[in-house]
Scaffold this motif. Structure first.
Motif, PDB file in Angstrom:
ATOM      1  N   LEU A 465       5.988  32.221  11.633  1.00  0.00           N
ATOM      2  CA  LEU A 465       6.432  32.695  12.945  1.00  0.00           C
ATOM      3  C   LEU A 465       7.240  33.977  12.810  1.00  0.00           C
ATOM      4  O   LEU A 465       7.098  34.907  13.619  1.00  0.00           O
ATOM      5  CB  LEU A 465       7.264  31.615  13.642  1.00  0.00           C
ATOM      6  N   ALA A 466       8.079  34.034  11.803  1.00  0.00           N
ATOM      7  CA  ALA A 466       8.868  35.254  11.585  1.00  0.00           C
ATOM      8  C   ALA A 466       7.954  36.430  11.264  1.00  0.00           C
ATOM      9  O   ALA A 466       8.175  37.556  11.732  1.00  0.00           O
ATOM     10  CB  ALA A 466       9.873  35.023  10.452  1.00  0.00           C
ATOM     11  N   VAL A 476      15.195  33.060  12.978  1.00  0.00           N
ATOM     12  CA  VAL A 476      14.149  32.367  13.726  1.00  0.00           C
ATOM     13  C   VAL A 476      14.291  30.863  13.522  1.00  0.00           C
ATOM     14  O   VAL A 476      14.183  30.070  14.476  1.00  0.00           O
ATOM     15  CB  VAL A 476      12.747  32.838  13.293  1.00  0.00           C
ATOM     16  N   GLY A 477      14.539  30.443  12.282  1.00  0.00           N
ATOM     17  CA  GLY A 477      14.719  29.023  12.007  1.00  0.00           C
ATOM     18  C   GLY A 477      15.910  28.447  12.745  1.00  0.00           C
ATOM     19  O   GLY A 477      15.843  27.329  13.283  1.00  0.00           O
ATOM     20  N   ARG A 478      17.002  29.174  12.783  1.00  0.00           N
ATOM     21  CA  ARG A 478      18.188  28.686  13.500  1.00  0.00           C
ATOM     22  C   ARG A 478      17.936  28.623  15.004  1.00  0.00           C
ATOM     23  O   ARG A 478      18.395  27.707  15.694  1.00  0.00           O
ATOM     24  CB  ARG A 478      19.377  29.578  13.177  1.00  0.00           C
ATOM     25  N   ALA A 485      16.690  20.811  19.287  1.00  0.00           N
ATOM     26  CA  ALA A 485      17.703  19.810  19.636  1.00  0.00           C
ATOM     27  C   ALA A 485      17.767  19.572  21.137  1.00  0.00           C
ATOM     28  O   ALA A 485      18.282  18.540  21.586  1.00  0.00           O
ATOM     29  CB  ALA A 485      19.072  20.256  19.126  1.00  0.00           C
ATOM     30  N   ARG A 486      17.223  20.502  21.900  1.00  0.00           N
ATOM     31  CA  ARG A 486      17.210  20.383  23.360  1.00  0.00           C
ATOM     32  C   ARG A 486      15.815  20.085  23.892  1.00  0.00           C
ATOM     33  O   ARG A 486      15.570  20.204  25.087  1.00  0.00           O
ATOM     34  CB  ARG A 486      17.794  21.658  23.977  1.00  0.00           C
ATOM     35  N   GLY A 495      10.986  22.818   8.043  1.00  0.00           N
ATOM     36  CA  GLY A 495      10.701  24.214   8.352  1.00  0.00           C
ATOM     37  C   GLY A 495       9.451  24.434   9.181  1.00  0.00           C
ATOM     38  O   GLY A 495       8.929  25.563   9.206  1.00  0.00           O
ATOM     39  N   ARG A 496       8.955  23.409   9.840  1.00  0.00           N
ATOM     40  CA  ARG A 496       7.737  23.546  10.630  1.00  0.00           C
ATOM     41  C   ARG A 496       7.980  22.993  12.044  1.00  0.00           C
ATOM     42  O   ARG A 496       8.719  22.028  12.230  1.00  0.00           O
ATOM     43  CB  ARG A 496       6.557  22.805   9.981  1.00  0.00           C
TER      44      ARG A 496
END
Length: 754
Positions: A465-466, A476-478, A485-486, A495-496
């Protein structure tokens, strides 16, 4: 999940645990029973309850009508065609909806469908269907045509009555051609490759659960879902307690009783069907949340049944009226000639029973209002718990084996409990949700980077994605971790990530995409940034965008071709959401030539011309929009009936149109600018023309709840009906009629003063 495989012939195995259903007659709800009959005739046995669930199941809609008249209440998730398309998709079908204004073309379409499939699903105004004895017009009724009798030429039909019905061809033609509101049928006919239907998959059932949860917990406006139920409680109590005449109280309660109980199948019936759907889903999906939701669904259905009993309480004159309406409905649905006679006899008694109920209202007002308040809020409580439990089962995190979900606890004995008080922690959490600026901008960043598009239907790594978005992998991961979480994205291994029902709406190819609203580099991006000036707008009551950015919003758009095109796409998306309602809410057959003022990219005018082949159209907007609209007209095949003219709504407009349409434009201006726009329309419409303004009314249900504050930033505002009436007088116009739609849009029809 186990699905029912095809057996190689026309007949296919039923869903596990189901007994074969009668194939052709009767049914609880018109659309689900029609679908069941079509599928059964082509070899797939799927019950109405499963089909209701696949369509999205339960929902709520409060549709205000003319002042002094009862609202229209709907308790299924989404109206036609959204529910209907979703139901078809649940069994693997892509639905084609054929509509026309030409009765001959409608007859030809019906004959062709009968020739291919042996039956046809059509929509008709039930007032014209003699076997239903309906006293009101409702064109959203669905039935199955089975063919014509060779000797008499009469049509054989299957509907909710338990026996076959017959109709003269001209009777069905009149019912299909009805122009009465709400929901004129427009000769609608459903077409699908019925023999290609397949049993519902796990993904489709989960998608349906997500749709039900979303409809209740995340409604598009205040008239829908749980919010709509709050509106029902507030307005029902106000009507009963002191704000309406006894006649209006009785009419409101009776209409609510019909909408919520008798009108195929109303609130309690749909909740009972949804309960059965969950029971069937639990046999197909290994998910404890669905199992735990079953007793909650039963409790919700019971709460609806209690509300029905409270509307017209037994032992009173109101209860006698309820018994009569219920008996009449049962006689009609039995389908026998003898019971039809009994239904007519009951109908004769209704006016006298109404008079007795009206006389009883003064003594019942206060107690009835309190009981109704408690009954609706009991439903709100049960339905909120149920949908919160089902939301993650529709596509959220992996199933949790615990039987405790947020504020809901389900014991093995199916006892349901929840805190009845709001704690300090709850308040802090709610306030945090209201004031959090990170998540809204994180969603916008994800939309701008088109993460949902890059993920598509697969599982994609953060690194990929990055690379696709030319962004920093760690950040991007963060971002994805925060949004997952939402519930916006779904983790799928280290990581996927994959899409959820929420993030799919961010995809540009989604039919109800919200991407154009959220793209920071798009048409609304600068507008969202400009909300930092909302304080100035609130303090001054004037345009705060122009002093913030040094030029007006539309000057800003025209200075950047990319953002201008993105704004056009945004307006076209909004038009796509509301176009079916605008087409149905007004009698366009009385119009020959429509002028769309500030019509943008031409999406609205194109849709009107496609729906009504007799119409001609003229679009007026700036040069940039004219080029885009002309291209759209050509691609849509309406260029021979559409013209785009460069011009300003503040300058003289082309004359000669029958109707001047101004959609979502007047709200962007203060009273002086708004009056100027309407004055130009009035000048062009004289003599004998009409001016129609399509907007939300202030205080009414809205598709975009925050729209009024958006307008405040520009110095504009939403207006009440009285404010529009006064604005019209200033512009030389008289407000004649207001046509509401389910989404909250209203079409305000003006005529120019002499």
């Amino acid at each position: 999940m186990a699905t029912a495989p095809a057996t190689g012939g026309k007949k296919r195995q039923a869903l596990p645990g189901r007994e074969p259903r009668p194939p052709l007659f009767g049914g609880a709800h018109c659309e689900t029973s029609a679908f069941r009959k079509a599928l059964h005739a082509h070899g797939l046995d799927v019950g109405e309850e499963m089909l209701l669930g696949l369509g999205g199941g339960i929902g709520f809609m409060y549709v205000p009508k003319a002042p002094g008249t009862p609202p229209f209440l709907a308790t299924r998730n989404d109206p036609f065609p959204l529910f209907t398309r979703r139901m078809a998709a649940g069994v693997g079908l892509e639905l084609d909806i054929a509509t026309t204004t030409d009765p001959r073309a409608a007859s030809d379409q019906l004959a062709a469908e009968l020739a291919v499939h042996g039956l046809a699903i059509v929509y008709a105004d039930m007032h014209y269907l003699s076997y239903l004895s309906a006293e009101h017009h409702f064109g959203g009724h669905c039935l199955v045509v089975l063919g014509a009798d060779e000797e008499s030429g009469w049509l054989r039909v299957s509907d909710r009555p338990a026996r076959p019905r017959t109709l003269a061809p001209e009777e069905l033609a009149a019912a299909r051609a009805s122009r009465h509101q709400p929901f004129p049928p427009r000769h609608a006919l459903l077409r699908a490759p019925w023999d290609q239907a397949v049993p519902p998959t796990e993904d489709r059932i989960r998608s349906a659960l997500a749709a039900a949860a979303r409809a209740g917990l995340e409604p598009a406006n205040a008239a829908l879902g749980i919010q709509g139920l709050h509106m029902l409680a507030e307005r029902l109590v106000a009507t009963v307690r002191d704000s309406a005449t006894p006649e209006a109280v009785v009419d409101t309660l009776v209409q609510a009783f019909i909408d919520l109980h008798l009108a195929g199948t109303g609130g309690d019936g749909f909740r009972s069907m949804f309960h059965t759907f969950l029971d069937e889903a639990a046999t197909l999906l290994d998910d404890p949340r669905i199992t735990d939701a079953i007793p909650l669904a039963a409790a919700d259905a019971a709460a609806w049944q209690h509300l029905i009993a409270t509307l017209l309480p037994a032992g009173t004159a109101l209860g006698d009226l309820a018994d009569a309406h219920r008996a009449r409905e049962e006689h009609i649905l039995s389908g026998t000639p003898e019971r039809q006679v009994e239904a007519s006899a009951v109908a004769v008694r209704l006016p006298l029973l109404r008079e007795e109920a009206v006389a009883a209202v003064p003594d019942l007002r206060q107690g009835l209002a309190t009981a109704l308040h408690d009954a609706v809020h009991d439903i709100i409580d049960h339905e909120t718990r149920l949908l919160r439990l089902l939301a993650p089962a529709g596509g959220g995190s992996e199933p949790r084996r615990s039987t405790t979900y947020d504020d809901i606890t389900v014991s093995e004995g199916a006892h349901v409990s929840a805190s009845s008080t709001t704690t300090t922690t709850d308040v802090a959490h709610q306030l945090g949700l209201l004031t959090d600026l990170v998540t809204p901008w994180a969603v916008r960043v994800a939309a701008t980077l088109r993460l949902a598009d890059h993920i598509g239907d697969d599982t994609v790594s953060v690194e990929d994605l990055a690379r696709h978005t030319d962004a920093a992998p760690d950040t991007v991961g963060r971002l994805l971790e925060h949004l997952a979480a939402r519930g916006v994205f779904q983790p799928d291994g280290p990581g996927r990530y994959r899409n959820t029902e929420l993030s799919r709406r961010l995809r540009r190819d989604h039919p109800m995409t919200v991407h154009p609203w959220l793209d920071i580099e798009g048409g609304m991006g600068q507008y969202d940034i400009g909300l930092s000036a909302l304080l100035t707008a609130v303090r001054t009551g004037k345009d705060a965008y122009t002093p913030t950015f040094g030029r007006s919003f539309f000057e800003d758009l025209n200075s950047d071709a990319r953002r201008g095109a993105a704004y056009d796409e945004l307006m076209a998306t909004l038009t796509a959401w509301t176009l079916p309602e605008i087409v149905q809410a007004y009698d366009w057959t009385t119009v020959g030539h429509v002028a769309d003022i500030a019509g943008g990219s031409g999406a609205l005018l194109t849709g009107l011309l496609q729906a009504h082949p007799h119409l001609r159209g003229t679009l007026v907007d700036d040069a940039r929009a004219v080029g885009t609209a002309t291209e759209r007209f050509t691609k849509a095949g309406v260029a021979d009936r559409a013209t785009a003219v460069a011009g300003s709504m503040f300058e003289p407009l082309p004359r000669g149109a029958d109707l001047y349409l101004v959609k979502s434009t007047v709200m962007g201006w203060g009273d002086e600018g708004a009056a100027d726009i309407l004055r130009r329309c009035a000048d062009a419409a004289r003599p004998g023309g009409r001016v129609v303004v399509a907007e939300f009314l202030r205080g009414s249900p809205r598709l975009v709840p925050s729209l009024d504050l958006y307008m405040a930033l520009l110095g504009g505002k939403e207006r009440t009906e009285d404010e529009f009436r006064a604005l019209g007088r200033t512009a030389g116009l008289t407000l004649r009629t207001v046509h509401p739609t389910p989404s909250g849009y209203c079409l305000l029809e003006f005529t120019p003063d002499a």
